[in-house]
Enzyme design. Structure first.
Site, PDB file in Angstrom:
ATOM      1  N   GLU A 166     -12.828   3.368   0.309  1.00  0.00           N
ATOM      2  CA  GLU A 166     -11.793   2.256   0.631  1.00  0.00           C
ATOM      3  C   GLU A 166     -11.411   2.711   2.095  1.00  0.00           C
ATOM      4  O   GLU A 166     -10.821   3.669   2.324  1.00  0.00           O
ATOM      5  CB  GLU A 166     -10.824   2.393  -0.536  1.00  0.00           C
ATOM      6  CG  GLU A 166     -11.021   1.668  -1.369  1.00  0.00           C
ATOM      7  CD  GLU A 166     -10.086   1.191  -2.545  1.00  0.00           C
ATOM      8  OE1 GLU A 166      -8.841   0.409  -1.884  1.00  0.00           O
ATOM      9  OE2 GLU A 166      -9.821   1.804  -3.544  1.00  0.00           O
ATOM     10  N   CYS A 201     -11.860  -0.006  -7.302  1.00  0.00           N
ATOM     11  CA  CYS A 201     -11.308  -0.760  -6.314  1.00  0.00           C
ATOM     12  C   CYS A 201     -11.959  -2.118  -6.834  1.00  0.00           C
ATOM     13  O   CYS A 201     -13.001  -2.495  -6.981  1.00  0.00           O
ATOM     14  CB  CYS A 201     -12.151  -0.656  -5.058  1.00  0.00           C
ATOM     15  SG  CYS A 201     -12.026  -1.948  -3.744  1.00  0.00           S
ATOM     16  N   GLY A 202     -10.996  -3.122  -6.996  1.00  0.00           N
ATOM     17  CA  GLY A 202     -10.936  -4.326  -7.641  1.00  0.00           C
ATOM     18  C   GLY A 202     -12.096  -5.421  -6.913  1.00  0.00           C
ATOM     19  O   GLY A 202     -13.044  -5.784  -7.322  1.00  0.00           O
ATOM     20  N   THR A 203     -11.607  -5.561  -5.615  1.00  0.00           N
ATOM     21  CA  THR A 203     -12.536  -6.231  -4.871  1.00  0.00           C
ATOM     22  C   THR A 203     -13.728  -5.679  -4.541  1.00  0.00           C
ATOM     23  O   THR A 203     -14.681  -6.566  -4.407  1.00  0.00           O
ATOM     24  CB  THR A 203     -11.549  -6.449  -3.376  1.00  0.00           C
ATOM     25  OG1 THR A 203     -11.485  -5.350  -2.730  1.00  0.00           O
ATOM     26  CG2 THR A 203     -10.537  -7.535  -3.657  1.00  0.00           C
ATOM     27  N   ASN A 256     -10.789  -9.289   1.911  1.00  0.00           N
ATOM     28  CA  ASN A 256     -10.791  -8.159   2.805  1.00  0.00           C
ATOM     29  C   ASN A 256     -12.514  -7.899   3.059  1.00  0.00           C
ATOM     30  O   ASN A 256     -13.274  -8.349   2.018  1.00  0.00           O
ATOM     31  CB  ASN A 256      -9.927  -6.859   2.044  1.00  0.00           C
ATOM     32  CG  ASN A 256     -10.645  -6.485   0.527  1.00  0.00           C
ATOM     33  OD1 ASN A 256     -11.185  -7.443   0.115  1.00  0.00           O
ATOM     34  ND2 ASN A 256     -10.092  -5.706   0.069  1.00  0.00           N
ATOM     35  N   CYS A 264      -4.342  -7.292  -4.711  1.00  0.00           N
ATOM     36  CA  CYS A 264      -4.993  -6.183  -5.332  1.00  0.00           C
ATOM     37  C   CYS A 264      -5.442  -6.487  -6.479  1.00  0.00           C
ATOM     38  O   CYS A 264      -4.568  -6.748  -7.403  1.00  0.00           O
ATOM     39  CB  CYS A 264      -4.001  -4.934  -5.255  1.00  0.00           C
ATOM     40  SG  CYS A 264      -4.620  -3.423  -5.987  1.00  0.00           S
ATOM     41  N   GLY A 265      -6.673  -6.369  -6.710  1.00  0.00           N
ATOM     42  CA  GLY A 265      -7.483  -6.808  -7.942  1.00  0.00           C
ATOM     43  C   GLY A 265      -6.916  -5.971  -9.336  1.00  0.00           C
ATOM     44  O   GLY A 265      -6.696  -6.561 -10.434  1.00  0.00           O
ATOM     45  N   ASN A 266      -6.936  -4.512  -9.111  1.00  0.00           N
ATOM     46  CA  ASN A 266      -6.231  -3.732 -10.341  1.00  0.00           C
ATOM     47  C   ASN A 266      -4.759  -3.905 -10.301  1.00  0.00           C
ATOM     48  O   ASN A 266      -4.317  -3.824 -11.490  1.00  0.00           O
ATOM     49  CB  ASN A 266      -6.799  -2.284 -10.176  1.00  0.00           C
ATOM     50  CG  ASN A 266      -8.279  -2.286 -10.422  1.00  0.00           C
ATOM     51  OD1 ASN A 266      -8.711  -2.801 -11.394  1.00  0.00           O
ATOM     52  ND2 ASN A 266      -8.960  -1.463  -9.417  1.00  0.00           N
ATOM     53  N   ASN A 290     -14.434  -1.812   3.532  1.00  0.00           N
ATOM     54  CA  ASN A 290     -14.729  -1.099   2.107  1.00  0.00           C
ATOM     55  C   ASN A 290     -16.195  -0.963   2.045  1.00  0.00           C
ATOM     56  O   ASN A 290     -16.936  -1.848   2.296  1.00  0.00           O
ATOM     57  CB  ASN A 290     -13.996  -1.608   1.044  1.00  0.00           C
ATOM     58  CG  ASN A 290     -12.557  -1.535   0.871  1.00  0.00           C
ATOM     59  OD1 ASN A 290     -11.831  -0.997   2.017  1.00  0.00           O
ATOM     60  ND2 ASN A 290     -11.968  -1.987  -0.022  1.00  0.00           N
ATOM     61  N   ASN A 292       0.684  -1.267  -0.005  1.00  0.00           N
ATOM     62  CA  ASN A 292       0.041  -0.096  -0.068  1.00  0.00           C
ATOM     63  C   ASN A 292       0.848   1.241   0.153  1.00  0.00           C
ATOM     64  O   ASN A 292       2.090   1.071   0.423  1.00  0.00           O
ATOM     65  CB  ASN A 292      -1.053  -0.001   1.162  1.00  0.00           C
ATOM     66  CG  ASN A 292      -1.945  -1.087   1.379  1.00  0.00           C
ATOM     67  OD1 ASN A 292      -2.616  -1.340   0.300  1.00  0.00           O
ATOM     68  ND2 ASN A 292      -1.905  -1.765   2.318  1.00  0.00           N
TER      69      ASN A 292
END
Lengths: 306, 306
Positions: free
Chosen positions: B216, B225-227, B166, B94-96, B198, B85
Site C-alpha cells: 500500500e 486492502c479493500g480497494t 485511488n 476505506c473498504g475495510n 497501491n 489514516n
C-alpha cells in the site's frame, strides 16, 4: 472481560484484572490479545491476581518464594503479577511490566500505600510511585559474569556478560548506537550463552548518562527493555574496568543513578551497592471491555499479525 | 473519550463515537491513538458522526455530495464516516474501514435497518449486514485505465492500471504470490502513476478464486486492502483479455463473486456490471474509555512506535 492497555517507554502491556482468579488464561488467548491487528496488541499480558489466590499461591510456591512478602504489614493487600510474553509463554519478571502493573494498582486504589511489594515468579519486588507520576521498581541483583562476544551486523564486538535473572551482553559502543545493525539477531557464542541473550549497545553521553539500543532474545529490536537498561547501566558504570579486575557484583564505588535513553523514552537506573532500581514513566492508555463475540470466536484462516 | 477497536481481515481501526460532533480530532491525536506501542494502535481512525452534524455537512458539501443519501427514507438515521489514516491525514474511503464502521453501528443499534447508507468523502456508500455476521460494502465503479508497469523486488512486471478513486496496479503472478518481494516499495513509472499507486500481486487459484499480496502506497505491505482486493479481482476477471481489447469498465460477462485470499483473511469481491461490492468479516475486538491522563499528556522524547 475487562482490560487496560498501558506502556512504559513504549514497552506495552495488556492488564487483565482477575481478582477472583477465574480467567483461566490460555497461551492462545494471550496470543490473540497481543496480536497487534486482530487483537488489542501488546508485548505481553499482566494478569492482576491477589497473592492469596490459588494460582498465585501455586506460582509463588513453585518459585520457592514465601507466600507473603518480607515487609508485609497485614494491612495492605498483596498482589501477584502473572506475566506472559506475547507468544503465550510464562516469564519470571518484566521491569517495564511491573511498573505498568503498579500504575494500574495505584490508579484503581488497589495498593494500600505509594510503596508496596509485588509478587513475581522471580521473587517479591518493591515498587514505588514517584511524585512526578513515574514508577520505580526493584530489579534484583545484577551478576557480572565476565567478558563476552557477539557479532552485530557483521561487526565483532566485546562486552560484559550480565545476568538479571535473564542473560545479557552489554557492549560499549565505539560510535553512535544507531551505527550498529540490530535489525537481525546478533551472533553469540553458545558456550558463553547457552540460552541466548539480550544484546545491548551502549554509548556514554555524559556524566552518568548513556543511550542504548537493544535486541531482545525472542522479540527482536524493541523500543525498551527494563533488564537491558539495568545491564547497560552496569556496563557503563564499569566502563573503566579492565577484564582482569571485573567484580562479580556492582561495587559501592559505582553506585548512583544513570539516565538511560532508550528508543521509547528515558529510564533511570539506580545502582545501590548490589541492588538495582528501574524508574520511568508508566502510563495507562485506555481501559475497557473485550467484546464477547470476539472473545468467543475461534481464530480462522489468518496469519500472525504482529 | 470512548473508543472501540475493530478490524476487517486484519486491517484495523479505532472507532470514535462523536454523536455531538465535539471531538475536534487533530492529526496529532490520530497519530497518538494509532501508535501501536504508546497508544491503542491501528491503521486508521473512524469517527462516527451524524450526517447532519456541522463537520459532516461541511465534508459532504466539500466533496460535492448531496446532504442526504439518494435512498433516504427520513426514518433511519444517517451517518458520516470521518476516516483518517494513521498519519493523521484525511482519506476519502476505506473498504475495510466502512465495514467495521457499519459493524459498530449495527452492534449499537444505531442503524435503523440491516442495510443502510454511509456518507464518505468519496460519496454515499451502501452497506449490508450478512446473516453470517460479515458486512458487505459498495465500493464504487472500478475504472480500467490500461496496462502499466512496475519493478517489484528487481523483477519487471506488467499489470492493469485500475482506479477505485485511488490508483492501483494489479499484476497477475507467474508463480506463488509469496515469491514476489513486496518488502520495499515497487518502482513505478511516474508518467503512468503521477501520485504513486497501491500494487497488488494476484494469482488465480481456482474458479473465481485468487490469492493476493499488496503493497500500500504510504503504508507498505499490509495484511489487507479493500480497494486492492477489488482491483485484484478485476485483474483476475480480465485475465484473458489482450492489451488491445481492454474495456474501460468491467463488462457484464465478467460479473460474479470472487473469493480473494489476503494475508489477513478472505474477502469476497462481487463485480456486478459496472459496480463492485466488498464483503468479509468485520469484527469489534474491544470497547472502552481513553485514560484522561494519557489524553492530556504531551508526547515527549519518544520515537514513532508503529
Amino acid at each position: 472481560m475487562r482490560f487496560a492497555k498501558g506502556h512504559g517507554t513504549q514497552n506495552d502491556f495488556i492488564v487483565l484484572p482477575d481478582f477472583d482468579d477465574a480467567l483461566g488464561l490460555t497461551p492462545e488467548l494471550v496470543q490473540r490479545l497481543c496480536d497487534r491487528r486482530a487483537g488489542i496488541g501488546a508485548d505481553g499480558v499482566l494478569r492482576v491476581v491477589p497473592a492469596d489466590a490459588p494460582s498465585a499461591v501455586s506460582a509463588l510456591h513453585d518459585a520457592g518464594l514465601a507466600p507473603v512478602p518480607p515487609d508485609a504489614d497485614g494491612l495492605s493487600p498483596e498482589w501477584f503479577m502473572d506475566y506472559r510474553n506475547s507468544d503465550g509463554s510464562l516469564a519470571e519478571m518484566c521491569g517495564n511490566g511491573i511498573r505498568v502493573f503498579a500504575r494500574y494498582l495505584l490508579d484503581h486504589r488497589l495498593a494500600g500505600t505509594l510503596a508496596f511489594t509485588v509478587g513475581t515468579r522471580a521473587g517479591w519486588r518493591k515498587v514505588r510511585a514517584e511524585p512526578d507520576g513515574s514508577v520505580t521498581a526493584e530489579m534484583g541483583v545484577p551478576a557480572i559474569l565476565g567478558q563476552g562476544r557477539a557479532v552485530i551486523g557483521g561487526l565483532s564486538c566485546t562486552g560484559l556478560r550480565i545476568s538479571l535473572g535473564n542473560p545479557h551482553l552489554a557492549v560499549l559502543a565505539d560510535g553512535p548506537v544507531e551505527s550498529y545493525d540490530l535489525s537481525a539477531a546478533p551472533l553469540l557464542d553458545p558456550a558463553e550463552f547457552p540460552d541466548g541473550a539480550n544484546v545491548e549497545v551502549v554509548r556514554l553521553t555524559g556524566d552518568r548518562r548513556a543511550e542504548m539500543r537493544v535486541y531482545e532474545r525472542g522479540s527482536g529490536p524493541t523500543h525498551s527493555c527494563g533488564t537491558g537498561a539495568v545491564a547497560a547501566a552496569v556496563a557503563a558504570a564499569l566502563a573503566g574496568a579492565s577484564a582482569g579486575t571485573l567484580p562479580a557484583l556492582v561495587p559501592d564505588s559505582a553506585s548512583g543513578t544513570w539516565a538511560m535513553q532508550v528508543p521509547g523514552g528515558k529510564l533511570d537506573v539506580t545502582l545501590v551497592g548490589t541492588a538495582a532500581l528501574l524508574g520511568g514513566p508508566a502510563v495507562i492508555v485506555a481501559e475497557g471491555e473485550l467484546d464477547p463475540v470476539w472473545l468467543s470466536a475461534v481464530p480462522a484462516g489468518s496469519l500472525p499479525g504482529r
